[in-house]
Each structure stands twice: as C-alpha cells, then as structure tokens.
Design a protein around this motif. Sequence first.
Motif, PDB file in Angstrom:
ATOM      1  N   VAL A 167      37.393  43.708  29.308  1.00 40.44           N
ATOM      2  CA  VAL A 167      35.936  43.625  29.244  1.00 40.44           C
ATOM      3  C   VAL A 167      35.497  42.205  29.591  1.00 40.44           C
ATOM      4  O   VAL A 167      36.080  41.248  29.069  1.00 40.44           O
ATOM      5  N   PRO A 168      34.516  41.981  30.484  1.00 36.78           N
ATOM      6  CA  PRO A 168      33.635  42.995  31.105  1.00 36.78           C
ATOM      7  C   PRO A 168      34.224  43.650  32.368  1.00 36.78           C
ATOM      8  O   PRO A 168      33.567  44.458  32.989  1.00 36.78           O
ATOM      9  N   ASN A 169      35.440  43.268  32.758  1.00 40.55           N
ATOM     10  CA  ASN A 169      36.036  43.872  33.958  1.00 40.55           C
ATOM     11  C   ASN A 169      36.514  45.289  33.666  1.00 40.55           C
ATOM     12  O   ASN A 169      36.939  45.588  32.548  1.00 40.55           O
ATOM     13  N   LYS A 170      36.436  46.130  34.682  1.00 43.69           N
ATOM     14  CA  LYS A 170      36.913  47.512  34.526  1.00 43.69           C
ATOM     15  C   LYS A 170      37.183  48.094  35.899  1.00 43.69           C
ATOM     16  O   LYS A 170      36.748  47.554  36.919  1.00 43.69           O
ATOM     17  N   GLY A 171      37.880  49.232  35.950  1.00 44.57           N
ATOM     18  CA  GLY A 171      38.133  49.881  37.236  1.00 44.57           C
ATOM     19  C   GLY A 171      38.945  51.146  37.063  1.00 44.57           C
ATOM     20  O   GLY A 171      39.558  51.378  36.016  1.00 44.57           O
ATOM     21  N   THR A 172      38.943  51.963  38.107  1.00 40.61           N
ATOM     22  CA  THR A 172      39.821  53.126  38.104  1.00 40.61           C
ATOM     23  C   THR A 172      41.203  52.657  38.570  1.00 40.61           C
ATOM     24  O   THR A 172      41.318  51.709  39.344  1.00 40.61           O
ATOM     25  N   PHE A 173      42.238  53.324  38.090  1.00 44.63           N
ATOM     26  CA  PHE A 173      43.585  52.831  38.399  1.00 44.63           C
ATOM     27  C   PHE A 173      44.605  53.953  38.426  1.00 44.63           C
ATOM     28  O   PHE A 173      44.382  55.049  37.913  1.00 44.63           O
TER      29      PHE A 173
END
Length: 286
Positions: A167-173
């Motif tokens: 957080v605050p970074n996020k993503g699909t993986f």
Amino acid sequence: AGRAKRPRGGGRQLEAGMRGILITCNMNERKCVGEAYSLLGEYGDLLYGPEQFSDHKERLSGSEREEDEDDVEAALKKEVGQIRASTEQKLRRFQSVESGANNVVFIRTRGIEPENLVHHILKDMHATKKKKTRVILRMLPISGTCKAFMEDMKKYTETFFEPWFKVPNKGTFQIVYKARNNSHVSREEVIKELAGIVGSLNPENKVDLNNPQYTIVVEIIKNVCCLSVVRDYVLFRKYNLQEVVKSSKEDAQQNPSSLTEDQNLKVVKPETEEEKSSKEVKQENK
C-alpha cells in the motif's frame, strides 16, 4: 581431446545476494555468454553510458609530486594501483558466473537495474522485430536472490515485493516458478506462500493468469532462489528473445506449440451450462 572442461564463469558461482540476468540457451553455453555480453554491452552503453574506470594516471609514482618521497612509498603506491586495476576487472558491469544448471547462464550485474535493462531490450526487439541473437532463448532479469529455503524466501520477499505491491501500490499478478537441481522445495508451497505475502501487503492485489500487470519470476537453482517482478511478460512472449521478434502472423501459427516451461500456469475456465447448451444447439443445426 583429453583436456578437462574449464568451468563457466571462471570459477565464480551464483550465490545469494547477487543480482543479474538469468539466460536460457540450447546447448551452446559459451556462445550464449558471448551473445549476452554483446547484447547487454550494446544496450548497457545506450542506457547507462560506457563503463567508467578510475584514472590510471593516479598510479604514477608519487615521486613526481614529492621529490623527497622514498622508493619504498613509491613502490607501495604502484602496488596499490595494480590491486585497484585487478579489482576493476572483477567489478565489471556484466560478469558471467557459474549458474549451477545446464543450458543456463547467469550474468552478474553491477550498477544497473536488471529489470529496466531487460525490459528495454525486449521492448526494442518487439517493436523492430529485428533478431539479435541465435542461441539465447529467454532472458530474465534477477533483481534479488536469497537462499532457497521456505523460511528464507518468506522473510526476503516480505521486503522485496514492497515497491510493487505494498500500500499504496497494487497490481494484478501471476507467479511463474521453475526449479533446477533442487528437490527440497515444493512448487505448490512456494506459490501459495508468496501469493499470500503479496496479498498481505495490499488486499487489493489480485491474481490474473491471463494478462497480469506484474509477473513474479521465481527461478530456483540448487540452493539459490532468484527473483524478479517483471512487466509485459505475456506481451514479450515470456521474455523469449526468439519469440518476441516474430510477426503477429508467425506468432499465431507458432503459439500452440510454443507453450513450454510454465504452460500449466494457464487456467482453462470450466464451461457454464449456458455455453454448453449453445454449443449443443450449434452442433444440432449443422
């Protein structure tokens, strides 16, 4: 004919703490190393400028500056200069080391970001469709390494994954996993634990096996776990230098047979009842 084989990498071994680029090839490892040096040197100079070494003039005898300096100190300075020159050879930007597996070359890097460099190479090759290598297959950046034991991997990745997933970074993986010359680590356990760590850093991180923003690359060789988080893994054909230069037409023809190491990561969704019945109707109408 009776000569013993000289070990790749001049005796240096891949070990925890190194960063670099893992390259797969088909049989000809010596040629693979040559191609790697050429390709990485070309793009390394473009992105980071030519390699810089310290001024060799500093090695000149101090007697030129201080006339009363004795011979012993001058000789000592010369020796220090020679040691520095020898160290510089070892601290080159790209240096091949023994990977610990057949058909795998590891190029240790210094002073560069492996992910940025490899992404730049693939982006350029994907755009120009210009083939630059003959024996290199895949080129995977490795921006972190640790010991290949579950506890070490968990502890290491809790911090390593932060720039992408905390957080605050996020993503699909997705996670792609390959182990060589190692039988004590369970593939299922590694994927489950690492996915759990990504989820704990930010609950909004979601698995996507079709076209994820990030692909977590886990390459285990003997007792070393090599890690990276890469972009455009699907677009750049699993970071395969032979596949990425093919045209869309060639791509479509080759696609069914080009599934290799991680084909089992693709999940086929079960058909819904609606899809089944519509299929049956179509067959009846034929």
